[in-house]
Design a protein around this motif. Structure first.
Motif, short mmCIF file in Angstrom:
data_model
loop_
_atom_site.label_atom_id
_atom_site.label_comp_id
_atom_site.label_asym_id
_atom_site.label_seq_id
_atom_site.Cartn_x
_atom_site.Cartn_y
_atom_site.Cartn_z
N THR A 441 0.84 -1.20 0.00
CA THR A 441 0.00 0.00 0.00
C THR A 441 0.87 1.25 0.00
N THR A 548 -4.35 9.82 5.82
CA THR A 548 -4.94 9.23 4.61
C THR A 548 -4.72 7.72 4.58
N LYS A 552 -7.42 4.74 4.56
CA LYS A 552 -7.38 3.72 3.50
C LYS A 552 -7.46 2.31 4.10
N ASP A 555 -10.96 1.69 5.21
CA ASP A 555 -11.79 1.36 4.04
C ASP A 555 -11.54 -0.07 3.58
#
Length: 769
Positions: A441, A548, A552, A555
């Motif tokens: 990621t 962020t 992520k 999510d």
């Protein structure tokens, strides 16, 4: 109430020694309790009721790790050398072995075994976990650890500390408080032109401050109270304490113009000025205690601590101050300014009464200009990277980020809640899929390798250790035989060297093998229901990229929950801070709305008006956003960083707007009532709106100006503090008071009242004056 206050004032004035004795006894009892119990302030700002904190009970149960436990990180750096040399390694491991069995220490992680040595081999960190929660770890235990590792400083090593325990002592009182007191005394001396009249409010405020801090310190042994709550309590108690005493002394000196009966004068003073102080103080207490409605634990602590400190400021002003004034009654003279004295209009009064529209435009334009930077305000939680460079926590932060990456202070702990119906193989497949995706990621530096508990227990079993020892002996024997074949004439020293090298080689091979077989990207719980991982971001805790990344991963959890019946919950200090920031962002509009509604109802009841509360709400909104804008400009954008000694620009403290709203609302309502009540009183007497505005400005203006300047001086003195949290609170409150007192209550509100005339004092459909 007025009759009671009058009787109270006269009784205290007459029974000054009983009152003073009561205060001495109360202070003695509180000092005794505080000295016996000590203080247990909490350095960690936490909240309950969010996923990142709720999951911590699961971690404690499933992985036997208490995230509330006190932790301490010792960062060691060889100034001109290599920490992996035999000599340096022996020195560091000696200190580690000495503290392992100390009382209160649960575990000590060896950096050489935990891969906690930097790539250039100059820096390592030792992770220590205490048995007790962070706030309960004593200073003695912390200092004992420091004492051991500080000996390394004599060996050309740099040592610094951070962690969840209080590695830097919480200080009560300091230069900021002394400056605030000194400035307050100077301003009072200018106003009263008497050392006694100027000194008594300071004594009253300081005694109220000490009482409040003592009760908060005692409270830390019963409740969890953050050290920031103490700082806020000191600020607000000192500021309002001096102001409230100022109102009482000022009114007493005015009342002396009417009669020589000083006991009766004190009764009348407490009846009038004391009532105002009581109203103002209760308003501030309600405002700061109202922080609890946000539903965030540490804000509730801060609000209640501040309310307690304000309570003692009120108590001191209404009881201790009159007793002190009775003692010094022969040294307090009348003001020689009678109630009916009429002074000619000054430029300021002429401007507001003669040109109200221009006055309103000036105040609105200035406030809007300062409010503009608030449009890009970003909220965040405090970081060690903002501390002064001589602070050990800042030094540890700098060494860690320099040698281990910016994300070393921003670890995200994740818990994977696995599908309870899946087989062991399916669960492992899900874990591998998630950790592989995480590793690739964006903005992820790495996943920390964690031990497989079952394999680790096997590796630590006596059978495995005996087998490894047997294999090691066989390996050393094999290497010795090979060396003897090459050089049959080896002497004893050469043979010892071969044995030593072969032993080290075998240990390195075993460690690499263990690392490969025992360590993995996620740790599975004993019952197989959960897995835990630790992500190290590429960026620091205050970077928008880190936030962020956390979003992520959250999510990602929603995706796996939908398709694989698997959830991901983030926790750890950084994830909790991100959740706190989100909750605070959401709370700001809610709190502003609540404050506005409370202000409207309060002022409507007091003045039986709709327009007056409306002006107050608009004015408060403008002043609060102007203070947010200026704070953003300074703390986030770096304006005047050098002048204000701000070491690093960073997001605005997430809880700062909420604190400012609560405190500045209480103070704004004080100034609003002082100004508008005087205007209303004159209007009811004369029916002349212009004359009422003039009288309000001339009679209440000087008191508001003096009180505001004292408040600004006290809050502003904290801007010199080294701690960025204290500094930012000082900035927002000092400028908040400035904007509200000088641009709203002294310009905007009187100008609006001038424009609206008789309609100021009416409620639609009722029409009462």
């Amino acid at each position: 109430m007025k009759k009671f206050l009058n009787q109270l004032g006269q009784w205290v004035f007459k029974n000054k020694w009983k009152t003073l004795l009561g205060w001495v006894v109360m202070l003695g009892v509180m000092i005794g309790f505080a000295a016996t119990l000590g203080s247990n302030f909490n350095q960690n700002l936490k909240i309950s009721g969010i996923p990142s904190t709720d999951i911590q009970s699961t971690i404690k149960k499933e992985f036997h790790q208490n995230l509330d436990a006190g932790t301490m990180k010792v960062v060691v750096q060889a100034k001109n050398g290599d920490l992996t040399t035999e000599k340096n390694k022996a020195k560091l491991e000696k200190q580690i072995s000495e503290i392992k069995n100390k009382d209160g220490i649960k575990s000590v992680q060896d950096p050489y075994q935990a891969q906690a040595v930097s790539k250039d081999k100059t820096t390592a960190y030792v992770s220590i976990t205490f048995k007790k929660d962070a706030r309960l770890v004593s200073d003695k235990q912390i200092n004992d650890v420091k004492h051991h590792f500080n000996t390394l400083k004599h060996d050309d090593m740099k040592v610094a500390y951070n962690g969840t325990v209080n590695v830097t002592k919480t200080e009560v009182g300091g230069l900021s408080e002394l400056i605030g007191i000194a400035l307050g005394f100077i301003l009072l001396l200018i106003l009263f032109r008497s050392f006694v009249s100027a000194g008594l409010p300071i004594v009253s405020a300081v005694v109220g401050l000490v009482s409040g801090i003592l009760i908060i310190t005692i409270g830390t042994n019963i409740f969890s109270i953050s050290n920031v709550a103490q700082t806020l309590a000191v600020m607000i108690s000192l500021a309002v304490g001096i102001d409230y005493a100022l109102f009482i002394v000022h009114r007493y000196r005015s009342e002396l113009n009417e009669t020589d009966n000083k006991q009766a004068v004190m009764g009348a003073t407490i009846e009038s000025a004391g009532a105002s102080v009581l109203f103002a103080g209760v308003t501030v207490m309600i405002a700061v205690a109202g922080l609890s409605v946000v539903g965030i634990d540490f804000l509730t602590q801060m609000g209640l601590a501040a309310a307690a400190s304000v309570f003692f400021a009120i108590l001191s002003a209404l009881t201790l101050l009159p007793a002190l004034m009775s003692l010094g009654k022969n040294h307090i003279s009348a003001s020689h300014e009678k109630e009916d004295d009429v002074k000619p209009d000054g430029i300021f009064t002429k401007m507001i009464v003669g040109h109200p529209v221009i006055s309103i435009l000036i105040s609105v334009i200035i406030l809007a200009g300062f409010a503009f930077p608030a449009s890009h305000m970003r909220l965040g939680m405090p970081s060690d990277g903002q501390l002064a460079q001589n602070n050990t926590k800042r030094q540890a932060y700098d060494m860690m980020t320099d040698k281990f990456g910016a994300g070393s202070d921003a670890n995200l702990v994740g818990v994977i809640k696995l599908d309870s119906h899946a087989s062991a193989a399916e669960k492992q497949k899900t874990i591998d899929k998630i950790t592989t995706k995480l590793a690739h990621t964006k903005d992820v530096e790495k996943l920390v390798q964690m031990p497989d508990q079952k394999k680790l227990k096997q590796a630590q079993s006596p059978e495995f250790q005996a087998q490894a020892k047997e294999q090691g002996a066989a390996y050393v024997k094999q290497q010795m035989m090979a060396a003897m074949m090459k050089n049959p004439s080896m002497n004893a020293t050469q043979q010892q060297a071969v044995v030593k090298k072969a032993t080290a080689d075998f240990q390195a091979q075993m460690q690499a093998k263990m690392q490969k077989e025992v360590m993995s990207s996620a740790m599975l719980s004993d019952d197989g229901k959960y897995a835990m991982f630790i992500v190290v971001p590429k960026t620091g805790s205050q970077s928008a990229k880190t936030e962020t990344l956390a979003n992520k991963i959250n999510d990602m959890g929603k995706h796996y929950q939908k398709y694989d019946n698997t959830d991901i919950i983030l926790t750890g200090t950084n994830a909790v801070n991100i959740d706190i920031t989100k909750k605070l962002n959401a709370a700001i509009p809610e709190l502003i709305g609540l404050v506005m509604l409370l202000a409207f109802i309060l002022l409507m009841l007091v003045f039986k008006s709709v327009l007056i509360p409306l002006f107050a709400m608009i004015g408060f909104g403008m002043s609060i956003f102007a203070s947010f804008g200026l704070t953003t400009l300074v703390m986030q954008d770096g304006f005047m960083n050098g002048l204000l000694n701000i070491h690093t620009s960073a997001p605005v403290l997430a809880f700062l707007p909420v604190i400012a709203i609560g405190i500045l609302f209480g103070l704004a309502m004080d100034y609003e009532v002082f100004m508008v009540s005087r205007i209303h009183e004159e209007y009811a007497k004369t029916g002349d709106n212009d004359q009422a505005v003039r009288t309000g400005i001339k009679k209440s203006g000087p008191v508001i100006v003096t009180a505001a300047i004292i408040m600004i001086a006290v809050f502003g003195s904290f801007i010199i503090a080294v701690d960025p949290t204290v500094k930012s609170i000082g900035i927002v409150l000092a400028f908040g008071v400035f904007f509200d007192a000088f641009l709203v209550r002294l310009i905007f509100v009187p100008a609006m009242i001038k424009l609206c005339g008789k309609y100021n004092w009416k409620i639609p459909f009722i029409g009462k004056k």
